[in-house]
Design a protein around this motif. Structure first.
Motif, PDB file in Angstrom:
ATOM      1  N   ARG A  67       0.535  -1.330  -0.002  1.00  0.00           N
ATOM      2  CA  ARG A  67       0.067   0.242   0.117  1.00  0.00           C
ATOM      3  C   ARG A  67       0.904   1.677   0.080  1.00  0.00           C
ATOM      4  O   ARG A  67       2.016   1.998   1.188  1.00  0.00           O
ATOM      5  CB  ARG A  67      -0.610  -0.212   1.030  1.00  0.00           C
ATOM      6  CG  ARG A  67      -2.116  -1.548   1.386  1.00  0.00           C
ATOM      7  CD  ARG A  67      -2.979  -1.039   2.463  1.00  0.00           C
ATOM      8  NE  ARG A  67      -3.383  -2.431   1.776  1.00  0.00           N
ATOM      9  CZ  ARG A  67      -4.515  -2.399   2.876  1.00  0.00           C
ATOM     10  NH1 ARG A  67      -5.501  -1.314   2.946  1.00  0.00           N
ATOM     11  NH2 ARG A  67      -5.573  -3.150   2.647  1.00  0.00           N
ATOM     12  N   THR A  72      -2.741   4.004  -3.256  1.00  0.00           N
ATOM     13  CA  THR A  72      -2.557   2.992  -4.194  1.00  0.00           C
ATOM     14  C   THR A  72      -2.468   1.916  -3.759  1.00  0.00           C
ATOM     15  O   THR A  72      -1.042   0.979  -2.670  1.00  0.00           O
ATOM     16  CB  THR A  72      -1.386   2.863  -5.699  1.00  0.00           C
ATOM     17  OG1 THR A  72      -2.443   3.771  -6.459  1.00  0.00           O
ATOM     18  CG2 THR A  72      -0.927   2.015  -6.526  1.00  0.00           C
ATOM     19  N   THR A  73      -2.622   0.288  -4.096  1.00  0.00           N
ATOM     20  CA  THR A  73      -2.423  -1.189  -3.581  1.00  0.00           C
ATOM     21  C   THR A  73      -1.640  -1.810  -4.448  1.00  0.00           C
ATOM     22  O   THR A  73      -2.486  -1.476  -6.008  1.00  0.00           O
ATOM     23  CB  THR A  73      -3.822  -1.458  -3.082  1.00  0.00           C
ATOM     24  OG1 THR A  73      -3.967  -0.785  -1.966  1.00  0.00           O
ATOM     25  CG2 THR A  73      -3.369  -2.909  -2.318  1.00  0.00           C
ATOM     26  N   LYS A  74      -0.853  -2.668  -5.038  1.00  0.00           N
ATOM     27  CA  LYS A  74      -0.343  -3.209  -5.012  1.00  0.00           C
ATOM     28  C   LYS A  74      -0.736  -4.176  -4.718  1.00  0.00           C
ATOM     29  O   LYS A  74      -0.111  -5.176  -3.389  1.00  0.00           O
ATOM     30  CB  LYS A  74       0.905  -3.085  -5.951  1.00  0.00           C
ATOM     31  CG  LYS A  74       1.400  -4.278  -6.849  1.00  0.00           C
ATOM     32  CD  LYS A  74       2.595  -3.611  -7.044  1.00  0.00           C
ATOM     33  CE  LYS A  74       3.355  -3.970  -8.005  1.00  0.00           C
ATOM     34  NZ  LYS A  74       5.341  -3.713  -9.021  1.00  0.00           N
TER      35      LYS A  74
END
Length: 78
Positions: A67, A72-74
């Motif tokens: 995070r 944005t979260t990957k």
């Protein structure tokens, strides 16, 4: 190395890092140079917190969730 009455153990390193071992087996490692904190849970999951606000969760199966400070979260799957 300091063993506290409540069962927690603290280890202070020459470089300023601090490792705390809690009663429940959770290990929290503070990196002085970067301000990062690594928490190892009893199931082996590792949580990272960085000084810029980024957080990461590393699971035993090799998957990761990152995070970023911008929200944005990957997710990385193994």
């Amino acid at each position: 190395k300091v063993m506290w009455p409540d069962g927690q153990t603290s280890v202070m390193f020459q470089n300023g890092d601090l490792k705390e071992i809690q009663q429940d087996g959770v290990v929290v490692y503070h990196y002085r140079a970067t301000g990062a904190v690594q928490t190892t849970l009893t199931d082996g999951t590792e949580l990272y917190q960085f000084s810029d606000g980024q957080t990461e969760r590393h699971c035993l199966d090799g998957s990761k969730e990152i995070r970023f400070p911008n929200g944005t979260t990957k997710k990385i799957f193994s």
